[in-house]
Design an enzyme around this catalytic site. Sequence first.
Site, mmCIF file in Angstrom:
data_model
loop_
_atom_site.group_PDB
_atom_site.id
_atom_site.type_symbol
_atom_site.label_atom_id
_atom_site.label_comp_id
_atom_site.label_asym_id
_atom_site.label_seq_id
_atom_site.Cartn_x
_atom_site.Cartn_y
_atom_site.Cartn_z
ATOM 1 C CB THR A 161 37.661 45.797 44.026
ATOM 2 O OG1 THR A 161 37.711 45.679 45.432
ATOM 3 C CG2 THR A 161 38.849 45.113 43.401
ATOM 4 C CG ASP A 192 38.682 38.507 45.191
ATOM 5 O OD1 ASP A 192 38.498 39.329 46.118
ATOM 6 O OD2 ASP A 192 38.331 38.720 44.018
HETATM 7 C C1 SD4 Z 1 37.888 41.718 48.437
HETATM 8 N N1 SD4 Z 1 37.064 41.550 46.194
HETATM 9 O O1 SD4 Z 1 38.819 42.097 49.129
HETATM 10 C C2 SD4 Z 1 37.591 42.453 47.164
HETATM 11 C C3 SD4 Z 1 36.713 43.605 47.516
HETATM 12 C C4 SD4 Z 1 35.767 44.038 46.469
HETATM 13 O O2 SD4 Z 1 33.775 44.925 45.989
HETATM 14 O O3 SD4 Z 1 35.840 43.707 45.321
HETATM 15 N N2 SD4 Z 1 34.755 44.737 46.843
HETATM 16 O O4 SD4 Z 1 37.159 40.785 48.761
#
Ligand code: SD4
Length: 301
Positions: A161, A192
């Site tokens: 992300t 989040d």
């Molecule tokens: C989530 N925080 O959808 C994001 C995904 C992510 O490393 O950061 N993956 O939970």
Amino acid sequence: DARGARVVSTWDFGVGANQAAWKVLAAGGSALDAVEAGARWAESDLCNPTVGRCGNPDRDGVLSLDASIMAGDGRCGSVAALTDILHPISVARRVMEKTPHVMLVGEGAQQFAVQQGFERQKLLTPEAEKAWRDWLKTENYAPQINAERRGRPGDKDNHDTIGMLAIDESGQMAGACTTSGMAWKMHGRVGDSPIIGAGLYVDNDVGAATASGVGEEMIRNAASFLVVELMRQGHSPAEACQEAIQRVVRKRPEASRTLQVCFLAMNRSGEIGAYALHRGFVYAICDSKKQDALLDSPSVY
Ligand code: SD4
């Protein structure tokens, strides 16, 4: 000049995203325009299985995207579970600027995007579809600590992300966060990244924070808001990220051993800090002195 300007992003592909953002900052543009440009770069990146059009789908094979954007004066917008739209970050910005709301989800978010002139298009790549079909053989939901990056340094799947924070030459701050979420999540799951205060929070009076990793932990702890509030109490960005990680550990010590959580923060002076649960988190910094710095975050484990 853009001497006071700075941008920082999560993960190694943050280097490329920062350069897209830097073009805006170096030309005297706003932090808000810069983070949108940087996030769009990541959303278009053809080799990132956790952001934008190359993201992995949910367990029903649907690619659903989450994004948020926030300006340091408190304006913000987000979309969650958005499908078939290439640039969720720009839809999030339109939510902020063109609606009385902060967050649109699912069908309504897509309807709004189309009304705003965004094109509907099928986004799932053949690679992502194949990965999903392979996953269906076991249907085991076990997020890896650093997504696809673990143990394969240099691998082109080395991505995650993107959370991006910027300060422009006039001292205004902004942040953006965009993701396809956790691969093989339940259909309808929201992480989040599109939740203001969890995956992203920005306050010109103090600073900004963003997160990557298993989003449920960030939501539980209102984590990006927490990091900003810790800075407000006088902590440096690095201390604030570390304290927030400790909060995650204290709340769920067992789960913390197997889940990754990463925080990145910048205060209003442009000072940057990061902290992760597990090793492997890297972040990219770009300013007038250095355009492609990539730093290792400290971690608990
Ligand atoms: C989530 N925080 O959808 C994001 C995904 C992510 O490393 O950061 N993956 O939970």
